[in-house]
Motif scaffolding. Structure first.
Motif, PDB file in Angstrom:
ATOM      1  N   SER A   1       0.730  -1.347  -0.005  1.00 40.42           N
ATOM      2  CA  SER A   1       0.046   0.069   0.054  1.00 40.42           C
ATOM      3  C   SER A   1       0.976   1.242  -0.042  1.00 40.42           C
ATOM      4  O   SER A   1       0.193   2.362  -0.531  1.00 40.42           O
TER       5      SER A   1
ATOM      6  N   VAL B   1       2.297   1.741  -3.703  1.00 40.37           N
ATOM      7  CA  VAL B   1       1.071   2.207  -4.613  1.00 40.37           C
ATOM      8  C   VAL B   1       1.085   3.735  -4.367  1.00 40.37           C
ATOM      9  O   VAL B   1       0.975   4.365  -5.263  1.00 40.37           O
ATOM     10  N   ARG B   2       1.033   3.986  -3.025  1.00 32.56           N
ATOM     11  CA  ARG B   2       0.894   5.508  -2.641  1.00 32.56           C
ATOM     12  C   ARG B   2       2.014   6.219  -3.510  1.00 32.56           C
ATOM     13  O   ARG B   2       1.950   7.225  -3.936  1.00 32.56           O
TER      14      ARG B   2
ATOM     15  N   SER C   1       1.527   6.512  -7.027  1.00 31.44           N
ATOM     16  CA  SER C   1       0.262   7.170  -7.438  1.00 31.44           C
ATOM     17  C   SER C   1       0.359   8.311  -8.270  1.00 31.44           C
ATOM     18  O   SER C   1      -0.688   8.594  -9.237  1.00 31.44           O
TER      19      SER C   1
ATOM     20  N   GLN D   1       6.505   5.041 -14.160  1.00 34.82           N
ATOM     21  CA  GLN D   1       6.820   3.848 -13.456  1.00 34.82           C
ATOM     22  C   GLN D   1       7.953   3.033 -13.951  1.00 34.82           C
ATOM     23  O   GLN D   1       9.007   2.638 -13.286  1.00 34.82           O
TER      24      GLN D   1
END
Length: 151
Positions: A115, A118-119, A122, A129
């Motif tokens: 998580s 992912v943040r 974002s 990426q």
């Protein structure tokens, strides 16, 4: 410093260090409620990927000293996350392995760490990426190659 000095705002090395520090802080924040640190998580992840790693191999992979890793492994064993045989074959290291409890805790920690990643990504497109991965891998390889020449 004069004009030839490094300006921190534009130093790629400084920005990488700052990003690393922010990433570690964010990971520590999501792991803390699980009773883990980044080093704790790293050790479990390494053991999941390569069961039986030695204390020295785990220490290198988690970027800590062998002494620190030994203390961590004792705590992980006490808490039921890993098992190590009481004795190894003569001249052999004691292979450490995850227990079912260790695997379950790692599953929770991996979701928490994911998580954070992912943040972190974002604000980037998939193409950006992919480019960032390639660039960072290239930097690591270039530095590693030069360090190996000096060794």
């Amino acid at each position: 410093m004069g004009q030839e000095g490094i300006h921190l705002e534009t130093s790629l090395g400084y920005l990488l260090k700052e990003a690393s520090s922010e990433l570690r802080a964010a990971m520590e924040a999501v792991l803390r409620p699980l009773g883990m640190t980044v080093t704790h998580y790293s050790c479990l992840e390494l053991l999941a990927q390569r069961p039986g790693l030695s204390n020295s191999e785990l220490a290198r992979g988690a970027f800590v000293t062998r002494q620190s890793m030994n203390v961590l492994l004792q705590a992980l064993e006490r808490d039921g996350y890993v098992v190590r045989p009481a004795e190894g074959r003569i001249g052999k290291v004691l292979p450490t392995q995850l227990t079912p409890r260790g695997r379950e805790e790692l599953r929770k920690a991996t979701a928490a760490v994911r998580s954070v990643e992912v943040r972190m990504l974002s604000g980037m497109t998939q193409e950006e990426q992919s480019g960032a991965y390639r660039i960072l891998q290239s930097m690591i390889q270039s530095l590693r190659s030069e360090n190996e020449v000096r060794s």
